[in-house]
Design a protein around this motif. Structure first.
Motif, mmCIF file in Angstrom:
data_model
loop_
_atom_site.group_PDB
_atom_site.id
_atom_site.type_symbol
_atom_site.label_atom_id
_atom_site.label_comp_id
_atom_site.label_asym_id
_atom_site.label_seq_id
_atom_site.Cartn_x
_atom_site.Cartn_y
_atom_site.Cartn_z
ATOM 1 N N ASP A 28 4.037 18.859 17.028
ATOM 2 C CA ASP A 28 2.699 18.573 16.526
ATOM 3 C C ASP A 28 2.375 17.109 16.778
ATOM 4 O OD1 ASP A 28 2.225 21.126 15.630
ATOM 5 O OD2 ASP A 28 2.975 20.730 13.608
ATOM 6 N N PRO A 56 -5.379 26.805 18.832
ATOM 7 C CA PRO A 56 -5.247 27.243 17.443
ATOM 8 C C PRO A 56 -6.057 28.508 17.140
ATOM 9 C CG PRO A 56 -6.708 25.361 17.564
ATOM 10 C CD PRO A 56 -6.163 25.582 18.949
ATOM 11 N N THR A 117 -0.922 21.043 18.604
ATOM 12 C CA THR A 117 0.415 21.568 18.871
ATOM 13 C C THR A 117 0.591 21.590 20.377
ATOM 14 O OG1 THR A 117 0.336 22.922 16.880
ATOM 15 C CG2 THR A 117 1.978 23.513 18.528
#
Length: 167
Positions: A28, A56, A117
Motif C-alpha cells: 500500500d 479498488p 495498492t
C-alpha cells in the motif's frame, strides 16, 4: 546407488548455479508518501520488473487520483527507469555495476489522502529470462545432450577416484 548419488549431486550443483533472485510484492502506498524496494544485483545480470496499481473498484476505470511515479536507480545514482503519473509500467535492463538497485514509488499528495495498492514483480538473473522462448524442442535436445555428457564426465571422474583410492 553411487550413480544416483552422483546424479543428485550434479542436479543440485546445476540448480545452485542457476539460482536467481525473484521478488514479487503487493504493498500500500499513501498519497504524498514514498516506498522504496532494493535488490542486490550482480553486474551483467538481466533484470526485469513490472508494476501496476490494483483497481479498488472492479469493472470500473481507475480513478484519476490513482497514478504514481516510479524510478529505478543503481547504488551509484544511475537511473534505469523513470515513469511519471502512470497506472502501470515495466522495465528491463542489464546491470552495469554490482550492488543495490532501488525501485521507488510515490504518489502525488491528495486531500483527502488516497491509498494505492501496488503489485510489483521484480526478477533478476535466471528468473528474468523468458524461458518460454528459450525452451524450444531443439534447444532442449541440445541441453539434454550436454547434461548427459556432464553426467558421464562426473561418473568417469568418480570411477577414477575409486580406482586411485584402491591403489
Amino acid at each position: 546407488m553411487a550413480r544416483f548419488q552422483v546424479s543428485a549431486i550434479v542436479i543440485i550443483t546445476i540448480l545452485g548455479i542457476l539460482s536467481s533472485t525473484s521478488q514479487s510484492v503487493r504493498f500500500d502506498l499513501q498519497s504524498g508518501h514514498t516506498k522504496c524496494i532494493s535488490e542486490d544485483i550482480r553486474s551483467n545480470s538481466m533484470t526485469v520488473g513490472k508494476y501496476s496499481i490494483v483497481n479498488p473498484h472492479d469493472g470500473q476505470p481507475l480513478p484519476e487520483s490513482h497514478k504514481l511515479t516510479a524510478r529505478v536507480t543503481s547504488s551509484y545514482g544511475n537511473s534505469y527507469h523513470y515513469a511519471d503519473h502512470v497506472e502501470s509500467g515495466q522495465f528491463a535492463f542489464t546491470a552495469a555495476e554490482e550492488g543495490d538497485y532501488m525501485a521507488c514509488f510515490w504518489a502525488a499528495d491528495h486531500k483527502p489522502q488516497v491509498t494505492l495498492t501496488v503489485d510489483f514483480d521484480w526478477k533478476s538473473g535466471v528468473a528474468a529470462k523468458d524461458w518460454t522462448n528459450v525452451a524450444k524442442k531443439g534447444s532442449i535436445d541440445v541441453m539434454e545432450l550436454e547434461l548427459k555428457k556432464l553426467h558421464d564426465t562426473v561418473v568417469s571422474i568418480q570411477e577414477e577416484m575409486y580406482f586411485l583410492r584402491e591403489r
